[in-house]
Design a protein around this motif. Sequence first.
Motif, mmCIF file in Angstrom:
data_model
loop_
_atom_site.group_PDB
_atom_site.id
_atom_site.type_symbol
_atom_site.label_atom_id
_atom_site.label_comp_id
_atom_site.label_asym_id
_atom_site.label_seq_id
_atom_site.Cartn_x
_atom_site.Cartn_y
_atom_site.Cartn_z
ATOM 1 N N GLU A 37 0.839 -1.210 0.000
ATOM 2 C CA GLU A 37 0.000 0.000 0.000
ATOM 3 C C GLU A 37 0.866 1.248 0.000
ATOM 4 O OE1 GLU A 37 -2.838 -0.145 3.279
ATOM 5 O OE2 GLU A 37 -3.392 -2.187 2.646
ATOM 6 N N ALA A 38 1.935 1.224 0.828
ATOM 7 C CA ALA A 38 2.847 2.379 0.883
ATOM 8 C C ALA A 38 3.468 2.638 -0.488
ATOM 9 C CB ALA A 38 3.931 2.127 1.921
ATOM 10 N N CYS A 39 3.809 1.557 -1.214
ATOM 11 C CA CYS A 39 4.373 1.706 -2.564
ATOM 12 C C CYS A 39 3.353 2.372 -3.486
ATOM 13 C CB CYS A 39 4.770 0.348 -3.144
ATOM 14 S SG CYS A 39 6.170 -0.401 -2.310
ATOM 15 N N ASP A 40 2.093 1.941 -3.375
ATOM 16 C CA ASP A 40 1.024 2.550 -4.186
ATOM 17 C C ASP A 40 0.931 4.044 -3.927
ATOM 18 O OD1 ASP A 40 0.268 0.348 -5.523
ATOM 19 O OD2 ASP A 40 -1.446 -0.173 -4.240
ATOM 20 N N GLN A 41 0.956 4.396 -2.637
ATOM 21 C CA GLN A 41 0.829 5.813 -2.296
ATOM 22 C C GLN A 41 2.001 6.630 -2.827
ATOM 23 O OE1 GLN A 41 0.294 5.529 1.928
ATOM 24 N NE2 GLN A 41 -1.881 5.065 1.752
ATOM 25 N N LEU A 42 3.169 5.991 -2.933
ATOM 26 C CA LEU A 42 4.347 6.692 -3.469
ATOM 27 C C LEU A 42 4.329 6.746 -4.996
ATOM 28 C CD1 LEU A 42 7.485 5.551 -1.437
ATOM 29 C CD2 LEU A 42 6.493 7.813 -1.546
ATOM 30 N N GLY A 43 3.327 6.058 -5.578
ATOM 31 C CA GLY A 43 3.254 6.034 -7.042
ATOM 32 C C GLY A 43 4.146 4.975 -7.666
ATOM 33 N N TRP A 44 4.627 4.032 -6.841
ATOM 34 C CA TRP A 44 5.414 2.917 -7.396
ATOM 35 C C TRP A 44 4.430 1.838 -7.819
ATOM 36 C CZ3 TRP A 44 9.899 1.914 -3.351
ATOM 37 C CH2 TRP A 44 10.630 3.094 -3.181
ATOM 38 N N THR A 45 4.061 1.840 -9.086
ATOM 39 C CA THR A 45 3.038 0.886 -9.523
ATOM 40 C C THR A 45 3.622 -0.502 -9.727
ATOM 41 O OG1 THR A 45 3.405 1.809 -11.692
ATOM 42 C CG2 THR A 45 1.402 2.507 -10.537
ATOM 43 N N LYS A 46 4.805 -0.557 -10.388
ATOM 44 C CA LYS A 46 5.405 -1.886 -10.541
ATOM 45 C C LYS A 46 6.904 -1.820 -10.248
ATOM 46 C CE LYS A 46 6.011 -1.841 -15.567
ATOM 47 N NZ LYS A 46 5.252 -0.904 -16.347
ATOM 48 N N PRO A 47 7.440 -2.924 -9.764
ATOM 49 C CA PRO A 47 8.851 -2.929 -9.370
ATOM 50 C C PRO A 47 9.792 -2.747 -10.564
ATOM 51 C CG PRO A 47 7.799 -5.073 -8.923
ATOM 52 C CD PRO A 47 6.767 -4.210 -9.532
ATOM 53 N N THR A 48 10.947 -2.127 -10.305
ATOM 54 C CA THR A 48 11.961 -1.952 -11.361
ATOM 55 C C THR A 48 12.784 -3.242 -11.456
ATOM 56 O OG1 THR A 48 13.631 -1.143 -9.828
ATOM 57 C CG2 THR A 48 12.158 0.510 -10.789
ATOM 58 N N LYS A 49 13.658 -3.300 -12.461
ATOM 59 C CA LYS A 49 14.448 -4.537 -12.677
ATOM 60 C C LYS A 49 15.247 -4.940 -11.446
ATOM 61 C CE LYS A 49 15.150 -4.085 -17.676
ATOM 62 N NZ LYS A 49 16.134 -3.693 -18.695
ATOM 63 N N ILE A 50 15.944 -3.968 -10.845
ATOM 64 C CA ILE A 50 16.788 -4.321 -9.688
ATOM 65 C C ILE A 50 15.913 -4.800 -8.530
ATOM 66 C CG2 ILE A 50 16.961 -1.945 -8.753
ATOM 67 C CD1 ILE A 50 19.852 -4.425 -8.624
ATOM 68 N N GLN A 51 14.714 -4.209 -8.389
ATOM 69 C CA GLN A 51 13.814 -4.633 -7.307
ATOM 70 C C GLN A 51 13.316 -6.062 -7.545
ATOM 71 O OE1 GLN A 51 11.033 -1.392 -7.486
ATOM 72 N NE2 GLN A 51 12.324 -0.029 -6.279
ATOM 73 N N ILE A 52 12.999 -6.373 -8.811
ATOM 74 C CA ILE A 52 12.526 -7.719 -9.151
ATOM 75 C C ILE A 52 13.609 -8.751 -8.824
ATOM 76 C CG2 ILE A 52 11.962 -9.226 -11.125
ATOM 77 C CD1 ILE A 52 10.489 -6.739 -12.326
ATOM 78 N N GLU A 53 14.870 -8.387 -9.074
ATOM 79 C CA GLU A 53 15.959 -9.337 -8.809
ATOM 80 C C GLU A 53 16.310 -9.424 -7.327
ATOM 81 O OE1 GLU A 53 19.318 -9.895 -10.962
ATOM 82 O OE2 GLU A 53 18.376 -9.758 -12.928
ATOM 83 N N ALA A 54 16.411 -8.250 -6.669
ATOM 84 C CA ALA A 54 16.980 -8.226 -5.315
ATOM 85 C C ALA A 54 15.981 -8.547 -4.208
ATOM 86 C CB ALA A 54 17.623 -6.873 -5.055
ATOM 87 N N ILE A 55 14.737 -8.045 -4.315
ATOM 88 C CA ILE A 55 13.804 -8.157 -3.176
ATOM 89 C C ILE A 55 13.525 -9.614 -2.760
ATOM 90 C CG2 ILE A 55 11.434 -7.674 -2.383
ATOM 91 C CD1 ILE A 55 11.678 -4.938 -3.785
#
Length: 455
Positions: A37-55
């Motif tokens: 939800e916090a990501c949504d509020q920040l306007g982060w709709t979908k993860p970036t490449k590094i986030q997809i790999e690292a998280i």
Amino acid sequence: MAAPEEHDSPTEASQPMVEEEETKTFKDLGVTDVLCEACDQLGWTKPTKIQIEAIPLALQGRDIIGLAETGSGKTGAFALPILNALLETPQRLFALVLTPTRELAFQISEQFEALGSSIGVQSAVIVGGIDSMSQSLALAKKPHVIIATPGRLIDHLENTKGFNLRALKYLVMDEADRILNMDFETEVDKILKVIPRDRKTFLFSATMTKKVQKLQRAALKNPVKCAVSSKYQTVEKLQQYYIFIPSKFKDTYLVYILNELAGNSFMIFCSTCNNTQRTALLLRNLGFTAIPLHGQMSQSKRLGSLNKFKAKARSILLATDVASRGLDIPHVDVVVNFDIPTHSKDYIHRVGRTARAGRSGKAITFVTQYDVELFQRIEYLIGKKLPVFPTQDDEVMMLTERVAEAQRFARMELREHGEKKKRSREDAGDNDDTEGAIGVRNKVAGGKMKKRKGR
């Protein structure tokens, strides 16, 4: 570096490309609902490449080496796993993030607070240029996350009573290549000695230098490598140009470009603090809304400059390389390398200010008769020949008179400013910085000096 533990060379995160297509949300990566939800509020709709790999790997408890350039979303890649873990096992002094510069520290802290606001995360920024006492008080409250530059953190570890990091669970080194380039090696070494060995460590760096490899061996246990940038690459949507000009006409061409591309936001890079200040004054004299950002400005002025630019109250930011890396300024349309960078790698970082997060942008590099070799090195590094930026030379030459006049005013103001600094130092101790208004001189003359005479 600190005594190496039994470390293997990093395994590569070989994630199939298909997965990237399917994994669209933070929830899919394993991030808890509150943080999604916090990501949504920040306007982060979908993860970036590094986030997809690292998280996902970070959530499994692995140590991570992230090779990612600025603007790739790496703050989210380490902040989300840390906050996720903090929710599971709440604890004070949970994570430490080391950064090379003060501005970057404030920026990371903003993101931590924004992501963690709904769960009451407290962070403290521990950097130079700000009163130590207030920082000691902030540390006494035992925040969850500390974001620090290495020098000031050591200062507190040695001198602030009752402050230690013995319970630390997460260590992040952001822009590790720069932390080491700025000769913070001994500080990092000391920090590694006073934090628990039993911790998770994330190391993020734009480039993998020998020093970074050495640090990785000392600080990380069996890490996984997540690389999203190929060796030295500039973003695809970035249009890069150069202009070949005699050095005496640089100012005139700069004014021409600002007129030609009016309506865009600009970040102009100069090689010295003095040139940044001079060019800012020159542009102001010509009616442009330009603000400087460089190392001789006090911390509050720097943050003030940055915030005015972020809020779009000013459209032109002039900066030295100090400011060039790691700053998340969301809307730079055009980067101008007014002074060509002496290290080709800095070119990558400078032009990384534009064309971020999928938007397009322009970068224009000024090449004078003295810069040809440096320019060829840059072209070699990025592996492409840059096209010339089209200019109408007759139109440029029509500006020379106005520019020459503005140059004269800028020189006078700088000189006046230098004298004013001298006077105010003699007068009141050195509490001045370089973006003070011209005319403070009168206040000095009319204020403290008179009082002294009257004593």
